[in-house]
Design an enzyme around this catalytic site. Sequence first.
Site, PDB file in Angstrom:
ATOM      1  N   LYS A 152       0.820  -1.222   0.000  1.00 55.63           N
ATOM      2  CA  LYS A 152       0.000   0.000   0.000  1.00 55.63           C
ATOM      3  C   LYS A 152       0.848   1.264   0.000  1.00 55.63           C
ATOM      4  O   LYS A 152       0.576   2.204  -0.731  1.00 55.63           O
ATOM      5  CB  LYS A 152      -0.920   0.045   1.231  1.00 55.63           C
ATOM      6  CG  LYS A 152      -2.055  -0.911   1.247  1.00 55.63           C
ATOM      7  CD  LYS A 152      -3.056  -0.573   2.338  1.00 55.63           C
ATOM      8  CE  LYS A 152      -2.424  -0.381   3.707  1.00 55.63           C
ATOM      9  NZ  LYS A 152      -1.723  -1.554   4.221  1.00 55.63           N
ATOM     10  N   ARG A 203      14.125  -6.060  12.450  1.00 61.81           N
ATOM     11  CA  ARG A 203      13.422  -5.514  13.600  1.00 61.81           C
ATOM     12  C   ARG A 203      12.540  -6.579  14.248  1.00 61.81           C
ATOM     13  O   ARG A 203      12.103  -7.529  13.589  1.00 61.81           O
ATOM     14  CB  ARG A 203      12.542  -4.330  13.172  1.00 61.81           C
ATOM     15  CG  ARG A 203      13.338  -3.090  12.841  1.00 61.81           C
ATOM     16  CD  ARG A 203      12.413  -1.972  12.395  1.00 61.81           C
ATOM     17  NE  ARG A 203      13.127  -0.707  12.274  1.00 61.81           N
ATOM     18  CZ  ARG A 203      12.649   0.346  11.633  1.00 61.81           C
ATOM     19  NH1 ARG A 203      11.468   0.291  11.056  1.00 61.81           N
ATOM     20  NH2 ARG A 203      13.352   1.466  11.564  1.00 61.81           N
ATOM     21  N   ARG A 221       0.202  -9.551  13.270  1.00 62.49           N
ATOM     22  CA  ARG A 221      -0.262  -8.338  12.595  1.00 62.49           C
ATOM     23  C   ARG A 221      -1.324  -8.671  11.548  1.00 62.49           C
ATOM     24  O   ARG A 221      -2.326  -7.960  11.412  1.00 62.49           O
ATOM     25  CB  ARG A 221       0.909  -7.619  11.916  1.00 62.49           C
ATOM     26  CG  ARG A 221       1.871  -6.938  12.869  1.00 62.49           C
ATOM     27  CD  ARG A 221       3.068  -6.373  12.122  1.00 62.49           C
ATOM     28  NE  ARG A 221       2.689  -5.282  11.228  1.00 62.49           N
ATOM     29  CZ  ARG A 221       3.471  -4.798  10.263  1.00 62.49           C
ATOM     30  NH1 ARG A 221       4.674  -5.335  10.066  1.00 62.49           N
ATOM     31  NH2 ARG A 221       3.079  -3.802   9.501  1.00 62.49           N
TER      32      ARG A 221
END
Length: 207
Positions: free
Chosen positions: A15, A153, A164
Amino acid sequence: MSHRILLLGAPGAGKGTQSAKLADEYGVEHVTTGDALRANKEMETEYGTPKSFMDAGELVPDPVVNEIVKAALDDADGFVLDGYPRNIEQAEYLSEITDLDAVILLDVDEEVLVDRLTGRRVCDDCGANYHVDFQPPEEPGVCDECGGELIQREDDTEETARERLEVFYENTEPVVDHFRDEGVLVEVDGEAPPDEVFARIRDVVES
């Protein structure tokens, strides 16, 4: 003609990349929830300022996010909206405050999303972003920009990536259904190369 475009898709669907290209292509604002909140963090609402929630490490409530996004859209002569709405209440609010020209869902298989999310590497020194498959550095583990160490990360591990995605499916699938029920949703295959994805999105916007 000013375009009003909503781009939907799971984390890792692309996106951000596609929204930025669309904004550049059509000369419109790239509106993200995070940027809108940061730009208007002192804005007074009946629920308080976004800053009061952000400083406390709390999620900014929907009514505050809604007001901030409305202010950002009102100021924009055309926009690409990315990262909002995140739930059905926000989707219904968005439908009340603006008429969208295009609502596009980037459709990507979950395993592809996990590969994309877990393959990201970030320079520990300058913050430059890479991907082990799609945008590798010239020398593995070393930043092209500054020679710093590339790290993964914590929020890019497989466990976190799947969490998520689970949150996305739970909250945002009703949003997708909302726009599908309105008859305005167009799905685009987000697994194609980025340039092909962009060409298909542009066809939808201009059709």
